[in-house]
Design an enzyme around this catalytic site. Structure first.
Site, mmCIF file in Angstrom:
data_model
loop_
_atom_site.group_PDB
_atom_site.id
_atom_site.type_symbol
_atom_site.label_atom_id
_atom_site.label_comp_id
_atom_site.label_asym_id
_atom_site.label_seq_id
_atom_site.Cartn_x
_atom_site.Cartn_y
_atom_site.Cartn_z
ATOM 1 N N GLY A 48 0.867 -1.175 0.000
ATOM 2 C CA GLY A 48 0.000 0.000 0.000
ATOM 3 C C GLY A 48 0.896 1.215 0.000
ATOM 4 O O GLY A 48 1.868 1.277 -0.739
ATOM 5 N N GLU A 49 0.611 2.119 0.884
ATOM 6 C CA GLU A 49 1.432 3.329 0.993
ATOM 7 C C GLU A 49 1.947 3.390 2.437
ATOM 8 O O GLU A 49 1.175 3.638 3.368
ATOM 9 C CB GLU A 49 0.579 4.543 0.623
ATOM 10 N N CYS A 80 6.023 -5.492 0.273
ATOM 11 C CA CYS A 80 6.146 -4.150 -0.290
ATOM 12 C C CYS A 80 6.103 -3.057 0.790
ATOM 13 O O CYS A 80 7.054 -2.933 1.551
ATOM 14 C CB CYS A 80 5.098 -3.967 -1.378
ATOM 15 N N ILE A 140 5.306 -3.260 -7.722
ATOM 16 C CA ILE A 140 4.554 -2.007 -7.904
ATOM 17 C C ILE A 140 5.168 -0.943 -6.990
ATOM 18 O O ILE A 140 5.062 -1.053 -5.766
ATOM 19 C CB ILE A 140 3.059 -2.211 -7.534
ATOM 20 N N ARG A 141 5.811 0.016 -7.561
ATOM 21 C CA ARG A 141 6.521 1.052 -6.766
ATOM 22 C C ARG A 141 7.261 0.382 -5.595
ATOM 23 O O ARG A 141 7.166 0.790 -4.436
ATOM 24 C CB ARG A 141 5.539 2.102 -6.239
ATOM 25 N N HIS A 176 4.533 -8.541 -4.612
ATOM 26 C CA HIS A 176 3.172 -8.804 -4.127
ATOM 27 C C HIS A 176 2.740 -10.242 -4.425
ATOM 28 O O HIS A 176 2.099 -10.484 -5.458
ATOM 29 C CB HIS A 176 2.186 -7.861 -4.833
ATOM 30 N N GLU A 178 0.387 -11.831 -3.171
ATOM 31 C CA GLU A 178 -1.082 -11.939 -3.092
ATOM 32 C C GLU A 178 -1.734 -11.600 -4.424
ATOM 33 O O GLU A 178 -2.924 -11.845 -4.611
ATOM 34 C CB GLU A 178 -1.622 -11.055 -1.951
HETATM 35 N N1 GLN Z 1 6.022 2.804 -2.649
HETATM 36 C C1 GLN Z 1 5.144 2.419 -1.590
HETATM 37 C C2 GLN Z 1 5.613 3.008 -0.255
HETATM 38 O O1 GLN Z 1 6.611 3.626 -0.199
HETATM 39 C C3 GLN Z 1 5.030 0.913 -1.493
HETATM 40 C C4 GLN Z 1 4.371 0.364 -2.736
HETATM 41 C C5 GLN Z 1 3.608 -0.899 -2.513
HETATM 42 O O2 GLN Z 1 3.352 -1.332 -1.391
HETATM 43 N N2 GLN Z 1 3.193 -1.491 -3.604
HETATM 44 O O3 GLN Z 1 4.977 2.815 0.720
#
Ligand code: GLN
Length: 203
Positions: A48-49, A80, A140-141, A176, A178
């Site tokens: 997530g973030e 992540c 993803i990021r 990820h 999941e």
């Molecule tokens: N870039 C996000 C962060 O810094 C993490 C990205 C993700 O969980 N897919 O929290």
């Protein structure tokens, strides 16, 4: 013996983890408040973030009890943003609230932005069953591990940086699992939770 597994559900991709756990002998709970931590034998920290999750963990009074629980030896699967929450060292973002339990330095967004997301296949030590058994990994990021302490096992690397690491009960993945149909990391979490529970009961 169904064990109770908690998925941090403040923000991010928690529903996908709940689904991935559905095939296992586990009672899955979503964690939103400190009372949700009761009786948990395993934890998922989703993607997530991480800045938002850290802020909400503080606001909900979850940061310290969750850190204590994760440090108590129960298994934790972090993906992540979850990996970022576990990092002791976060160069450039050291003030960001997090659990900080793993002896790793993590670089956020190491592969670029959302539109630079990609999927690849990785050999992951302890999880790939043989040399050519590659695991689908969606980035993803995603963060990478820039350096890690002696207690950390590197299970997989990409472009020279660790992207799957384990420190005893703490398993952190940059990608990820999941989002692919491969639930072997969730299987590890449930199995290890069952073993930990059995060991607690035998003392
Ligand atoms: N870039 C996000 C962060 O810094 C993490 C990205 C993700 O969980 N897919 O929290």
């Amino acid at each position: 013996m169904a064990v109770r597994i908690g998925v941090l559900a403040l923000q991010g991709a928690f529903r996908e983890h709940v689904q991935a756990l559905a095939g296992y002998d586990a009672e899955v709970c979503e964690i939103r408040t400190p009372s949700d931590l009761e009786g948990l034998r395993g934890i998922v920290l989703p993607g997530g973030e991480s800045t938002v999750m850290g802020k909400l963990l503080l606001e909900e009074g979850l940061l310290h009890p969750l850190a204590q629980l994760c440090a108590s030896g129960i298994p934790v699967l972090a993906t992540c943003a979850g990996m970022i929450l576990l990092a002791r060292n976060l160069p450039g973002f050291s003030e960001q609230p997090r659990l900080g339990l793993m002896d790793i330095a993590v670089l956020r967004n190491a592969f670029g932005r959302q539109k630079e997301s990609f999927a690849t296949r990785l050999h992951v030590r302890e999880f790939s069953r043989q040399a050519n058994d590659l695991i689908e990994a969606v980035f993803i990021r995603a963060p990478v591990v820039a350096s890690c302490g002696p207690e950390v096992n590197v299970l997989a690397s990409l472009q020279g940086n660790p992207v799957a690491v384990r420190q005893d009960n703490l398993l952190a993945l940059s990608f990820h699992p999941e989002l692919s149909c491969d639930t072997r990391f969730h299987g590890w979490l449930v199995r290890r939770a069952q073993e930990h529970k059995a060991a607690m009961h035998s003392v």
